[in-house]
Scaffold this active site. Structure first.
Site, PDB file in Angstrom:
ATOM      1  N   ASN A 268      -0.750  -2.197  12.863  1.00 18.26           N
ATOM      2  CA  ASN A 268      -0.294  -2.391  11.533  1.00 18.26           C
ATOM      3  C   ASN A 268       0.374  -3.955  11.510  1.00 18.26           C
ATOM      4  O   ASN A 268       0.186  -4.772  10.751  1.00 18.26           O
ATOM      5  CB  ASN A 268       0.506  -1.287  11.075  1.00 18.26           C
TER       6      ASN A 268
ATOM      7  N   ASN B 230      23.614   2.348   6.951  1.00 21.18           N
ATOM      8  CA  ASN B 230      23.271   3.088   5.706  1.00 21.18           C
ATOM      9  C   ASN B 230      23.422   4.657   6.267  1.00 21.18           C
ATOM     10  O   ASN B 230      23.894   5.491   5.441  1.00 21.18           O
ATOM     11  CB  ASN B 230      21.959   2.909   5.435  1.00 21.18           C
TER      12      ASN B 230
ATOM     13  N   LYS C 177       7.219  -6.770  17.315  1.00 21.45           N
ATOM     14  CA  LYS C 177       7.608  -8.132  16.636  1.00 21.45           C
ATOM     15  C   LYS C 177       7.699  -9.246  17.722  1.00 21.45           C
ATOM     16  O   LYS C 177       7.519 -10.334  17.301  1.00 21.45           O
ATOM     17  CB  LYS C 177       8.990  -7.844  16.121  1.00 21.45           C
TER      18      LYS C 177
ATOM     19  N   TYR D  93      25.215   7.297  19.394  1.00 19.42           N
ATOM     20  CA  TYR D  93      24.581   7.267  20.527  1.00 19.42           C
ATOM     21  C   TYR D  93      25.043   6.925  21.881  1.00 19.42           C
ATOM     22  O   TYR D  93      25.309   5.666  21.679  1.00 19.42           O
ATOM     23  CB  TYR D  93      22.909   6.946  20.287  1.00 19.42           C
TER      24      TYR D  93
ATOM     25  N   TYR E 116       8.152  -0.641  18.384  1.00 19.22           N
ATOM     26  CA  TYR E 116       8.066  -1.472  17.155  1.00 19.22           C
ATOM     27  C   TYR E 116       9.019  -2.879  17.489  1.00 19.22           C
ATOM     28  O   TYR E 116       8.047  -3.908  17.120  1.00 19.22           O
ATOM     29  CB  TYR E 116       9.079  -0.817  16.356  1.00 19.22           C
ATOM     30  N   HIS E 117       9.796  -2.832  18.292  1.00 14.92           N
ATOM     31  CA  HIS E 117      10.542  -4.098  18.563  1.00 14.92           C
ATOM     32  C   HIS E 117       9.395  -5.108  19.340  1.00 14.92           C
ATOM     33  O   HIS E 117       9.116  -6.369  19.367  1.00 14.92           O
ATOM     34  CB  HIS E 117      11.618  -4.109  19.634  1.00 14.92           C
TER      35      HIS E 117
ATOM     36  N   ASN F 251       0.873  -1.189  -0.076  1.00 18.38           N
ATOM     37  CA  ASN F 251       0.048  -0.067  -0.105  1.00 18.38           C
ATOM     38  C   ASN F 251       0.938   1.335  -0.041  1.00 18.38           C
ATOM     39  O   ASN F 251       0.300   2.218   0.387  1.00 18.38           O
ATOM     40  CB  ASN F 251      -0.974   0.006   1.138  1.00 18.38           C
TER      41      ASN F 251
ATOM     42  N   GLN G  76      16.418 -10.843  12.204  1.00 16.45           N
ATOM     43  CA  GLN G  76      17.111 -10.356  11.308  1.00 16.45           C
ATOM     44  C   GLN G  76      18.008  -9.419  11.813  1.00 16.45           C
ATOM     45  O   GLN G  76      17.493  -8.564  12.805  1.00 16.45           O
ATOM     46  CB  GLN G  76      16.586  -9.817   9.950  1.00 16.45           C
TER      47      GLN G  76
ATOM     48  N   SER H 252      11.679  -1.174  21.993  1.00 17.08           N
ATOM     49  CA  SER H 252      10.643  -0.046  21.627  1.00 17.08           C
ATOM     50  C   SER H 252       9.339  -0.592  21.312  1.00 17.08           C
ATOM     51  O   SER H 252       9.379  -1.830  20.953  1.00 17.08           O
ATOM     52  CB  SER H 252      11.265   0.603  20.308  1.00 17.08           C
TER      53      SER H 252
ATOM     54  N   ARG I  36      17.676   6.946  23.213  1.00 16.16           N
ATOM     55  CA  ARG I  36      17.082   5.669  23.454  1.00 16.16           C
ATOM     56  C   ARG I  36      17.353   5.152  24.994  1.00 16.16           C
ATOM     57  O   ARG I  36      18.195   5.575  25.700  1.00 16.16           O
ATOM     58  CB  ARG I  36      17.644   4.540  22.586  1.00 16.16           C
TER      59      ARG I  36
ATOM     60  N   THR J 268      13.092  -9.355  14.277  1.00 13.51           N
ATOM     61  CA  THR J 268      14.417  -8.802  14.424  1.00 13.51           C
ATOM     62  C   THR J 268      15.193  -9.041  15.611  1.00 13.51           C
ATOM     63  O   THR J 268      14.634  -9.877  16.608  1.00 13.51           O
ATOM     64  CB  THR J 268      14.090  -7.132  14.640  1.00 13.51           C
TER      65      THR J 268
ATOM     66  N   ILE K  34      -2.813  -4.640   3.910  1.00 21.03           N
ATOM     67  CA  ILE K  34      -2.680  -6.025   4.461  1.00 21.03           C
ATOM     68  C   ILE K  34      -4.034  -6.055   5.528  1.00 21.03           C
ATOM     69  O   ILE K  34      -4.388  -6.932   5.805  1.00 21.03           O
ATOM     70  CB  ILE K  34      -1.460  -6.678   4.993  1.00 21.03           C
TER      71      ILE K  34
END
Lengths: 606, 606
Positions: A306, A437, A382, A452, A378-379, A219, A405, A376, A524, A332, A262
């Site tokens: 999500n 990156n 997972k 950090y 996010y983590h 999307n 990963q 976090s 963090r 992760t 999804i």
């Protein structure tokens, strides 16, 4: 600013070198094993070798190219020597022939798809088997097990009638063909959820080149999240329609794409799965950013909704439509955290020989999920996925690999480098730029590389192409019914300081950049001095993975690409989005007040 | 049907008696400790003793009532003798005086709120301290720690200026007063999320009776879920407006209620929290049904969204508005599953002396979350909560007790029994009827008690009133800043078979019911023969909890209530909703085809 690279650094503990486990890459002269592809491609436009007939290093090559580890300046770069994959009959896969007449323009669609070459193996070599050669129909998504696991039918060969699933192995089945990553189902139907992302797009082309029938949905959420943060991908990417057209024109790869959400377009996704009947589903459709999930309540909820409910929906669809299909789900290494006791970070579960001792009694811990300590929201999402998938496999007999990963980096695969319109995205902003990156982008524009806290945080990493290799190996070796397995997908581990130093060294010595490293306040909540002992053996031992991309080599490739003027300009344009604005504590703090704790400069080589 | 109670039962392993840890209740004549409240209340209408001046057994009473364990028929019922709570000065709390002239009608509002009585303790008794007497301002939600933890201000006594938080203990602070459950902040502001539910409503009245200022929110979701399944609460409950009015009229308890959805009306909840500034938040606002979460994708998603994202929202609100407030969050023992190795089920985390042994090396596991193995998408949602809360405490210094509660049962507390309009709900349908509640309802109407699978599944249980006691003790003993602690809240563990047999015995012998037990196919995916060693020491050792309600006594009380004709009729009306229709496997299977594996009948005593 200091010009001795170590001035001003207070090392709180000795900096150990953590080389990649397989092979010994390293910037301090560890012995390499010789062989390997040329280090430097002079034509970054298509990212492949400029000779008319080159051995494209997909499965690793024995000779050809520039020989051993290259030496540039005083920096010794080495690549690992991949273990040669072997066929069951003892022949060894050597590489892949790619005709690259005039860059991408002159290529025929078939050039990147065909032409594996082999040599006859010695007797000893015959002992080394392809990882999935001995798998049987019990692992095959084409096996119809509705009648049980003792007699099955083959969906691909209905004429065979019913038979014992253990009677046929992949190396003997005509539906499975050899690839550099093991046997793979011919025209295997793989659906990628999140096919427009950094990994999704790369994998679509990669699998297409391997002969898979690739379908995918997206999307464009990743494009929108990045836009929402005011950022953009620094490597420009094409619109999906252009991507699809180019993939077909340049690589001969057709991707069956459908735009959908999804989570919100469930009935359409259901239809699509029912129509395609994928034999493997790769779940890349999650929001991958820790800082994004820590912005505020709305973002935290969005990411968990999500990710977790999106996955939950797919689990139900798989139960109802394709229970034999494997779910290759991206988790992760960050699910685990960094156990302060230094206990090993096992692959998902405690190994069979792990024992709990308590008050004079002992129990096996084998097979139980190891404790998670995600960093976090996010983590956390997972981790929630992990538990949901783990139980769905128990409840319904689904099959899944949950991939923990390491932090991903890099820009290169043969396919994305084949044409600028096929490039995958690369982000460098606070939220979506993973650390290597981001460091490379910072180095290119002379922006200090910001570590950090102590900079001694250690994480597992994996290069983009190695990640693709892992995915191919997992897809080609599906789990059995009800199997939920976890692999730690990384090729080495480094401290943030080591990464900054490596980028600084290559940037200054090879590209004439002046690179400064700064240590700043940590936004963090994490241990910034900690032990780290990840176990990441399964991909190597059970799936035949060996890392092919060295950290230094990929950083070199990234610098080559990112120093191109139009990309450098795109970095400059968004450099105000590099420094952290999102604080785990929830406090509002402006970028300008970041405290610089230490600074070190690598001067450009004159 | 057999008339010998054990005929036809194939016992796969010896049926051990698992008495409650504290004290030895039991139906097979285990020695009781004497004392205790009368077993049988003759006036169930208000659920309290029919004498003019009764010692209401909230903290346990020394004498009064009918003496030792009562004997009815050939069934010996015993109640546990609670440990007397003690004041810091050695006086012992004896009980609470409640004037109950003419049942509920003649009560003054203050009757259930006032009048603790004490006696002077012996020297030895003085050693036994109230659990939270020595807590300091570091545990107090009134302490303003914005300047750090070394000097604080008291929000309740601003005149005191700044002082050392360790200098004042709860037993010396004028803001903390003694209750049967330890010291409690005077008019402590407690907000209950999900105040209309089985537990929420009971706790609201319970805390109101203890002198707390209770506020609460609800969106009547529980009423709607049950209605959606076609069921109803078999104990009729009043509308919220009636409940609130009656609580005020009968008990003098004012509850500050606001109707809202925790997940969808976030800004209103935020306002409410900001207005009330609760000193403790009890999170009961989740969907508590395993089968409901397994119906289909929509229900699984709904449960995970409602539970996980609802809690996540509250965490952020607490961070921003009331970071000093403790979150008392309801989890479930079902988060752990039943480890097949028999390893102990610790309280949330591995204890400090737990050790991991692997390949000749050892590490402490102390403080790491123990592995979870939840049994449904509902149980999974609780695990997700666990991780989210655990990390929110780390990120933001929030304080939380995460309660892994055993399976709840029962109908009685003094407050809900004080008036029919104050009763809390009781469900018996497949989705919302917990096993003991359901068995009792089944026994009342002569519907066979249905055990799933072997019937040897073991679970931890806790009676309604004991759960309320635990909650009071946790609320009165708040965690320190950043503390995430888990308690296993249960008072004993039993196999499903033991429960069925206990209900059958009491029902047949005391209430003249003919009770049949049937073993049927298990709709769930679970171990039905397994070891079980839960650790549930913290509430006893650190919070002074001792179970007061025995299984037999509460079943007796439930039978008294549920055999009332109007309630029996309500059970009859919905008996078609008792048998499972939801299969964990996802298959559609109709109730009628349930296979009866064994059957045993307890005949009514003539």
């Amino acid at each position: 600013m200091a010009d001795h690279p170590h001035r001003g650094i207070h090392r709180r503990r000795p900096l150990q070198h953590r080389g990649q486990r397989a092979g010994c890459p390293g910037i301090e002269g560890s012995p390499g094993l010789g062989g390997g592809a040329p280090l430097r491609s002079s034509d970054d436009q298509c990212g492949v070798l400029p000779c008319a007939l080159a051995m494209e290093a997909m499965g690793g090559i024995r000779d050809g190219g520039s020989g051993g580890g290259g030496v540039r300046g005083n920096l010794r770069l080495r690549r690992q020597h991949p273990r040669q994959p072997r066929l069951a009959d003892g022949r060894s896969y050597l590489g892949r022939i790619t005709l690259l007449g005039q860059g991408s323009k002159g290529m025929e669609p078939s050039d990147l798809r065909d032409g594996y070459i082999f040599h006859e193996s010695s007797a000893e070599e015959k002992d080394r088997m392809i990882h999935n050669a001995q798998c049987t129909c019990l692992n095959c998504p084409a096996a119809d097990m509705t009648a049980g696991e003792t007699t099955i039918r083959c969906r691909r060969q209905p004429g065979k009638g019913t038979f014992d699933p253990r009677s046929i192995t992949f190396d003997r089945c005509p539906e499975w063909q050899l690839t550099p990553y093991g046997y793979m189902l011919k025209k295997m139907r793989v659906m990628i959820l999140g096919v427009d992302g950094y990994l999704g797009w790369t994998l679509a082309l990669w699998l297409g080149a391997l002969g898979c029938e690739v379908s995918g949905v997206d999307n464009y959420a990743r494009r929108n999240w990045v836009k929402e943060r005011g950022a953009h991908t620094i490597v420009p990417i094409a619109r999906m329609t252009d991507r699809l057209r180019t993939a077909k024109e340049v690589l001969g790869i057709e991707i069956n794409f459908r735009e959908m959400d999804i989570l919100k377009d469930r009935s359409r996704l259901q239809e699509f799965i029912d129509e395609v009947r994928p034999e493997a589903i790769v779940y890349y459709g999650e929001c991958p950013s820790a800082p994004y999930s820590m912005i505020d309540l709305e973002h935290a909820c969005y990411v968990q909704e999500n990710n977790v409910l999106g996955t939950l929906g797919v689990l139900f669809m798989m139960r109802d439509l394709v229970p034999q299909t494997s779910l290759i789900k991206l988790g992760t290494m960050g699910e685990y955290g960094t156990p302060i006791t230094g206990r090993p970070i096992f692959e998902g579960m405690f190994p069979p020989d792990a024992v709990l001792k308590w008050r004079g009694r002992e129990w096996s811990l084998g097979g139980e999920l190891i404790p998670r300590d995600p960093g976090s929201f996010y983590h956390l999402s997972k981790v929630h996925d992990t538990y949901n998938i783990y139980k769905a496999c128990r409840f319904w007999g689904l099959r899944s690999y949950d991939i923990m990963q390491g932090v991903i980096y890099g820009v290169h695969t043969p396919q994305v480098a084949a044409d600028p319109r096929l490039r995958t995205r690369l982000d460098m902003d606070e939220c979506f730029g993973t650390v290597i990156n981001r460091f490379v982008a910072q180095a290119v524009i002379g922006f200090p590389l910001t570590m950090y806290g102590s900079g001694e945080q250690i994480r597992g990493f994996i290069g983009l192409e190695d990640a693709m290799q892992c995915m191919s190996r997992l897809i080609s070796h599906p789990p059995k019914r009800g199997e939920y397995a976890v692999v730690n997908q990384m090729s080495g581990y480094y401290s943030i300081r080591q990464l900054a130093e490596t980028v600084a060294k290559i940037g200054s010595q090879e590209f004439g950049l002046t690179v400064t490293i700064q240590r700043v306040e940590n936004p963090r909540v994490e241990y910034d001095i900690h032990p780290y002992e990840p176990i990441y053996d399964r991909l190597r031992d059970e799936f035949g993975f060996e890392a092919k991309v060295s950290l230094e080599e990929e950083i070199y490739r990234m610098l080559e690409l990112l120093t191109q003027p139009h990309i450098k300009a795109r970095i400059e344009e968004k450099k105000h989005l590099i420094l952290p604005r999102t604080w785990w504590s929830g406090k509002k703090k402006i970028v300008e007040s970041l405290e610089v704790i230490e600074e070190i400069t690598y001067k450009a080589k004159k």
